[in-house]
Design an enzyme around this catalytic site. Sequence first.
Site, PDB file in Angstrom:
ATOM      1  N   ASP A   1       0.852  -1.190   0.000  1.00  0.00           N
ATOM      2  CA  ASP A   1       0.000   0.000   0.000  1.00  0.00           C
ATOM      3  C   ASP A   1       0.884   1.235   0.000  1.00  0.00           C
ATOM      4  OD1 ASP A   1      -1.969   2.129   0.896  1.00  0.00           O
ATOM      5  OD2 ASP A   1      -3.266   0.366   1.028  1.00  0.00           O
TER       6      ASP A   1
ATOM      7  N   THR B   1     -12.081   2.385  -6.080  1.00  0.00           N
ATOM      8  CA  THR B   1     -12.531   2.968  -7.350  1.00  0.00           C
ATOM      9  C   THR B   1     -13.687   3.915  -7.038  1.00  0.00           C
ATOM     10  OG1 THR B   1     -13.781   0.914  -7.648  1.00  0.00           O
ATOM     11  CG2 THR B   1     -11.765   1.175  -8.944  1.00  0.00           C
TER      12      THR B   1
ATOM     13  N   CYS C   1     -19.838   1.415  -2.035  1.00  0.00           N
ATOM     14  CA  CYS C   1     -20.415   0.451  -2.988  1.00  0.00           C
ATOM     15  C   CYS C   1     -21.773   0.900  -3.511  1.00  0.00           C
ATOM     16  CB  CYS C   1     -20.525  -0.925  -2.329  1.00  0.00           C
ATOM     17  SG  CYS C   1     -18.925  -1.673  -1.954  1.00  0.00           S
TER      18      CYS C   1
END
Length: 444
Positions: free
Chosen positions: A47, A98, A278
């Site tokens: 990361d 995303t 989401c």
Amino acid sequence: MKLPDVNKSTVSVIGLGYVGFPLAFELSKSQKIPNKSIINRKVIGFDINKERIKQLKEGYDNTNEIDLIKEETPLLLELTTDEEQIINSDVFIVTVPTPIDKNKKPDLNPLKNACETIGRVLKKRKSSTIPIIIYESTVFPGATEEICIPIIEKTSSLTLNKEFLCGYSPERINPGDSTHKLRDIKKVVSGSNHESANWIYEFYKIIIDAGVFKAKSIKVAEAAKIIENTQRDLNIALMNELAIIFDLMKIDNIDVLEAASTKWNFLNFKPGLVGGHCIGVDPYYLTYKAEKIGYYPHLVLAGRMINDNMPDWIIEKLIYNMAEKNINIIGSKILILGITFKENCPDLRNSLVINLIEKIKKLDMKITIVDPYVDTKLAFEKHKLLVLRDIPKQDRFDVLLTAVGHNNFKNINKKNWKNLIKENGFFFDLKGLIPRELNPIRIM
């Protein structure tokens, strides 16, 4: 070139958030397979966030998905921010976020950056096995083959299905859900060719108890993921619109849902503030792609509009009820319970409660926020909001607004609820937490 050994490969998980870290943790555990042999994969968690890596190494997971104090950290899991450490990997799993931008368009920059990282690594990699790249990040159908693979090919100077293989296996992590964990959720997999699809199927089969489903293609797997949350978004939008209609009819929406849910095939969705990474985001990936190919997705965007506008409607009802009770808005005290996007998790991403609070601020009310799950430091640094862990028992409020149904709030008894409200105050209950005897105003 030969395929990596599915049981002994070195795996790099790129992106260690809500999805990546639980996956890396599970992959790094010793696994028993039917023939009683033991699988010991070497797993590297990568990361770019140095603070995140530091916290994980110190045994603290701020997503609350893995209790590193209670669970012994696997010896075969390494954590790093140095891409040089992942050069010798056989498998690269991409689990970066995303998000959407301010115009509600897909922001693929984290995904593109991850692809460039992998491309650079592949250029330096020296191995007799063919590398396999698996994407788990949610994207619109076609993104893996149209955006990700070309970046890797350009950066690495390698060719798909000749010098590297690729697949897509959508993440299905449900933050804050202690029942449906990684092993308990069926996994969808796909590959850039028959060979890669089969390898990825065998790879995940070891750690997924619920089973693995092989999709017909990468695009099918991408599309399956995107409609899972679009479907939920539309169902909640319907419940939100019904809540508005029933409020105008002076009918208690919770009573309506209780009655309707007695039928066996009634879908038990509830109204609410739809946020998170989401449900509040994925439909925009689908609508973006639909518009690109010349179709305007009326229903999906209508659902998004309803859900995005719920904070405005709640504010309207709040002002109306305060006026009804002759409570002066300016300077009044409001207690807001919950700030995360959903119950029993610390996730603040796209929380519409924050949107609601910003609107309440403009009314010049004195706001107290309580959330026992949230990272209070993050809430202040990112949103300039002071969040308390516990309800201040010494204070009384003009309005108590329940915004998130954390389990901690469900255990409050009637007397303690009553002690939080001024004589002329009221409960504005968005989550059905307040006992009916206390006459809460319930609009959702």
